[in-house]
Motif scaffolding. Structure first.
Motif, PDB file in Angstrom:
ATOM      1  N   SER A 257      -1.707   0.096   4.050  1.00  0.00           N
ATOM      2  CA  SER A 257      -2.196   1.501   4.166  1.00  0.00           C
ATOM      3  C   SER A 257      -3.642   1.787   3.703  1.00  0.00           C
ATOM      4  O   SER A 257      -4.083   0.868   3.033  1.00  0.00           O
ATOM      5  CB  SER A 257      -0.993   2.435   3.075  1.00  0.00           C
ATOM      6  OG  SER A 257      -1.237   2.064   1.765  1.00  0.00           O
ATOM      7  N   ILE A 258      -3.877   2.912   3.809  1.00  0.00           N
ATOM      8  CA  ILE A 258      -5.271   3.230   3.340  1.00  0.00           C
ATOM      9  C   ILE A 258      -4.982   4.732   2.767  1.00  0.00           C
ATOM     10  O   ILE A 258      -4.429   5.692   3.392  1.00  0.00           O
ATOM     11  CB  ILE A 258      -6.098   3.303   4.471  1.00  0.00           C
ATOM     12  CG1 ILE A 258      -6.330   2.112   5.298  1.00  0.00           C
ATOM     13  CG2 ILE A 258      -7.488   3.819   3.984  1.00  0.00           C
ATOM     14  CD1 ILE A 258      -7.101   2.254   6.662  1.00  0.00           C
ATOM     15  N   ASP A 259      -5.605   5.018   1.412  1.00  0.00           N
ATOM     16  CA  ASP A 259      -5.277   6.425   0.944  1.00  0.00           C
ATOM     17  C   ASP A 259      -6.536   7.231   1.137  1.00  0.00           C
ATOM     18  O   ASP A 259      -7.301   6.880   2.075  1.00  0.00           O
ATOM     19  CB  ASP A 259      -5.161   5.833  -0.538  1.00  0.00           C
ATOM     20  CG  ASP A 259      -6.451   5.391  -1.351  1.00  0.00           C
ATOM     21  OD1 ASP A 259      -7.656   5.744  -0.867  1.00  0.00           O
ATOM     22  OD2 ASP A 259      -6.591   5.010  -2.545  1.00  0.00           O
ATOM     23  N   SER A 260      -6.285   8.319   0.913  1.00  0.00           N
ATOM     24  CA  SER A 260      -7.251   9.522   0.798  1.00  0.00           C
ATOM     25  C   SER A 260      -8.731   9.102   0.529  1.00  0.00           C
ATOM     26  O   SER A 260      -9.668   9.850   1.115  1.00  0.00           O
ATOM     27  CB  SER A 260      -6.957  10.649   0.586  1.00  0.00           C
ATOM     28  OG  SER A 260      -6.970  10.643  -1.189  1.00  0.00           O
ATOM     29  N   ASP A 261      -8.908   8.384  -0.549  1.00  0.00           N
ATOM     30  CA  ASP A 261     -10.400   7.812  -0.687  1.00  0.00           C
ATOM     31  C   ASP A 261     -10.780   6.620   0.006  1.00  0.00           C
ATOM     32  O   ASP A 261     -11.906   6.142  -0.040  1.00  0.00           O
ATOM     33  CB  ASP A 261     -10.411   7.312  -2.067  1.00  0.00           C
ATOM     34  CG  ASP A 261     -10.056   8.745  -3.078  1.00  0.00           C
ATOM     35  OD1 ASP A 261     -10.512   9.544  -2.688  1.00  0.00           O
ATOM     36  OD2 ASP A 261      -9.387   8.392  -4.314  1.00  0.00           O
ATOM     37  N   GLY A 262      -9.936   6.089   0.976  1.00  0.00           N
ATOM     38  CA  GLY A 262     -10.262   5.119   2.016  1.00  0.00           C
ATOM     39  C   GLY A 262     -10.040   3.704   1.270  1.00  0.00           C
ATOM     40  O   GLY A 262     -10.318   2.811   2.012  1.00  0.00           O
ATOM     41  N   ASN A 263      -9.362   3.842   0.263  1.00  0.00           N
ATOM     42  CA  ASN A 263      -9.094   2.325  -0.543  1.00  0.00           C
ATOM     43  C   ASN A 263      -8.009   1.552   0.335  1.00  0.00           C
ATOM     44  O   ASN A 263      -6.993   2.496   0.643  1.00  0.00           O
ATOM     45  CB  ASN A 263      -8.669   2.423  -1.808  1.00  0.00           C
ATOM     46  CG  ASN A 263     -10.034   3.074  -2.680  1.00  0.00           C
ATOM     47  OD1 ASN A 263     -11.032   2.847  -2.429  1.00  0.00           O
ATOM     48  ND2 ASN A 263      -9.629   3.754  -3.553  1.00  0.00           N
ATOM     49  N   LEU A 264      -7.984   0.336   0.254  1.00  0.00           N
ATOM     50  CA  LEU A 264      -7.055  -0.460   1.403  1.00  0.00           C
ATOM     51  C   LEU A 264      -6.047  -1.177   0.435  1.00  0.00           C
ATOM     52  O   LEU A 264      -6.354  -1.594  -0.638  1.00  0.00           O
ATOM     53  CB  LEU A 264      -7.666  -1.414   1.909  1.00  0.00           C
ATOM     54  CG  LEU A 264      -9.165  -0.896   2.698  1.00  0.00           C
ATOM     55  CD1 LEU A 264      -9.568  -2.344   3.452  1.00  0.00           C
ATOM     56  CD2 LEU A 264      -8.825  -0.143   3.731  1.00  0.00           C
ATOM     57  N   ALA A 265      -4.719  -0.942   0.687  1.00  0.00           N
ATOM     58  CA  ALA A 265      -3.560  -1.647   0.233  1.00  0.00           C
ATOM     59  C   ALA A 265      -3.297  -2.822   1.237  1.00  0.00           C
ATOM     60  O   ALA A 265      -2.904  -2.685   2.377  1.00  0.00           O
ATOM     61  CB  ALA A 265      -2.262  -0.859   0.281  1.00  0.00           C
ATOM     62  N   VAL A 266      -3.629  -4.072   0.535  1.00  0.00           N
ATOM     63  CA  VAL A 266      -3.835  -5.300   1.394  1.00  0.00           C
ATOM     64  C   VAL A 266      -2.647  -6.421   0.830  1.00  0.00           C
ATOM     65  O   VAL A 266      -2.560  -6.581  -0.088  1.00  0.00           O
ATOM     66  CB  VAL A 266      -4.822  -5.905   1.552  1.00  0.00           C
ATOM     67  CG1 VAL A 266      -5.036  -7.179   2.297  1.00  0.00           C
ATOM     68  CG2 VAL A 266      -6.287  -5.002   1.477  1.00  0.00           C
ATOM     69  N   ASP A 267      -1.861  -6.702   1.917  1.00  0.00           N
ATOM     70  CA  ASP A 267      -0.950  -7.808   1.689  1.00  0.00           C
ATOM     71  C   ASP A 267      -1.548  -9.068   2.145  1.00  0.00           C
ATOM     72  O   ASP A 267      -2.079  -9.640   3.058  1.00  0.00           O
ATOM     73  CB  ASP A 267       0.349  -7.792   2.678  1.00  0.00           C
ATOM     74  CG  ASP A 267       1.453  -8.756   2.273  1.00  0.00           C
ATOM     75  OD1 ASP A 267       0.995  -9.869   1.888  1.00  0.00           O
ATOM     76  OD2 ASP A 267       2.473  -8.514   2.446  1.00  0.00           O
ATOM     77  N   GLN A 268      -2.282  -9.775   1.276  1.00  0.00           N
ATOM     78  CA  GLN A 268      -3.122 -11.110   1.391  1.00  0.00           C
ATOM     79  C   GLN A 268      -2.368 -12.068   1.220  1.00  0.00           C
ATOM     80  O   GLN A 268      -1.969 -12.544  -0.084  1.00  0.00           O
ATOM     81  CB  GLN A 268      -4.302 -10.892   0.377  1.00  0.00           C
ATOM     82  CG  GLN A 268      -5.287 -12.095   0.563  1.00  0.00           C
ATOM     83  CD  GLN A 268      -5.903 -12.161   1.755  1.00  0.00           C
ATOM     84  OE1 GLN A 268      -6.316 -11.200   2.430  1.00  0.00           O
ATOM     85  NE2 GLN A 268      -6.317 -13.388   2.196  1.00  0.00           N
ATOM     86  N   TRP A 269      -1.723 -12.873   2.150  1.00  0.00           N
ATOM     87  CA  TRP A 269      -0.894 -14.072   2.010  1.00  0.00           C
ATOM     88  C   TRP A 269      -0.008 -13.889   0.998  1.00  0.00           C
ATOM     89  O   TRP A 269       0.350 -14.905   0.483  1.00  0.00           O
ATOM     90  CB  TRP A 269      -2.080 -15.072   1.397  1.00  0.00           C
ATOM     91  CG  TRP A 269      -3.101 -15.276   2.421  1.00  0.00           C
ATOM     92  CD1 TRP A 269      -3.361 -14.981   3.554  1.00  0.00           C
ATOM     93  CD2 TRP A 269      -4.297 -16.081   1.814  1.00  0.00           C
ATOM     94  NE1 TRP A 269      -4.769 -15.335   3.930  1.00  0.00           N
ATOM     95  CE2 TRP A 269      -5.524 -16.072   2.921  1.00  0.00           C
ATOM     96  CE3 TRP A 269      -4.911 -16.623   0.722  1.00  0.00           C
ATOM     97  CZ2 TRP A 269      -6.803 -16.514   2.834  1.00  0.00           C
ATOM     98  CZ3 TRP A 269      -6.014 -17.102   0.521  1.00  0.00           C
ATOM     99  CH2 TRP A 269      -6.940 -17.235   1.710  1.00  0.00           C
ATOM    100  N   GLY A 270       0.836 -12.605   0.943  1.00  0.00           N
ATOM    101  CA  GLY A 270       2.020 -12.536   0.336  1.00  0.00           C
ATOM    102  C   GLY A 270       1.765 -12.044  -0.939  1.00  0.00           C
ATOM    103  O   GLY A 270       2.609 -11.562  -1.824  1.00  0.00           O
TER     104      GLY A 270
END
Length: 226
Positions: free
Chosen positions: A74-87
């Protein structure tokens, strides 16, 4: 893909290396574009501008332990990324710079939160560009804190071949020195090759005093459908 107290335990010390990996490691790789559709090779003066990333974008990276996925949840309203990086769950700014990291080699490690983005990707990436900064961090669950000092330099454009194909990528080398309470210390050297075609790096090499070596190359890239 994004590093604490020696007296507490070895495990806790290795957990703190999250300071370096996620940033980066907060890793990024993609399906090769057919040669006929690629843009002309960049010149030595060309720059790589900030990426365009969407929720649902997926990269597959090849590590020594096998192929693993990196996905933008997902991407929040500030443009920050929620990343699932290799689990493991990471949070970066819109340019892949770490805000919240977890170790990519120790799944039980606590999260490390930076007071500001840890700059691994100082967009625009231009040959010869250098940067330095100091960033404070904390591990709320452990009530630990410290600082990470970064020195980086952007190299030249190179032709890079990975499992996904051949890419025009700009090389960067970053040194991170992390220190915390009671004598904790780690030093990390990260080298990555960033390819604008895939909005991430297609190859990286990571060496840490505490965590050892990690290498990855891009296998595939699937942009989200909009």
């Amino acid at each position: 893909m994004t590093s604490i107290i020696a007296s507490v335990s070895r495990i806790r010390a290795s957990e703190l290396v999250t300071l370096s990996i996620a940033a980066m490691v907060l890793s990024i790789l993609a399906i090769a574009v057919p040669a006929s559709s690629q843009a002309p090779a960049p010149s030595a003066s060309d720059v790589a501008n900030e990426p365009t990333i969407h929720a649902g974008d997926v990269w597959v990276d090849r590590l020594s332990s096998g192929d693993k996925e990196c996905k933008i949840d997902s991407i929040d309203s500030d443009g920050n990324l929620a990343v699932d990086q290799w689990g493991t769950q990471q949070t970066t700014d819109k340019d892949w710079n770490s805000l919240v990291t977890r170790s990519l080699v120790n799944e039980s490690s606590p999260s490390t939160k930076f007071a500001k983005p840890l700059t691994i990707f100082p967009f625009p990436l231009a040959p010869g560009k250098t940067w330095s900064e100091e960033v404070k961090w904390q591990q709320p669950e452990q009530q630990l804190n410290g600082t990470t000092n970064i020195d980086g330099k952007i190299g030249n454009w190179e032709d890079v071949t990975v499992p996904a194909g051949k890419f025009d990528a700009i090389k960067a080398t970053v040194t991170e020195r992390a220190s915390g309470r009671e004598g904790y210390h780690d030093e990390v050297t990260l080298t990555y090759w960033y390819a604008p075609q895939v909005n991430r790096f297609v190859k990286f090499q990571y060496q840490s005093i505490n965590e050892g070596q990690i290498s990855a190359e891009m296998v595939s890239y699937k942009p989200a459908s909009h």
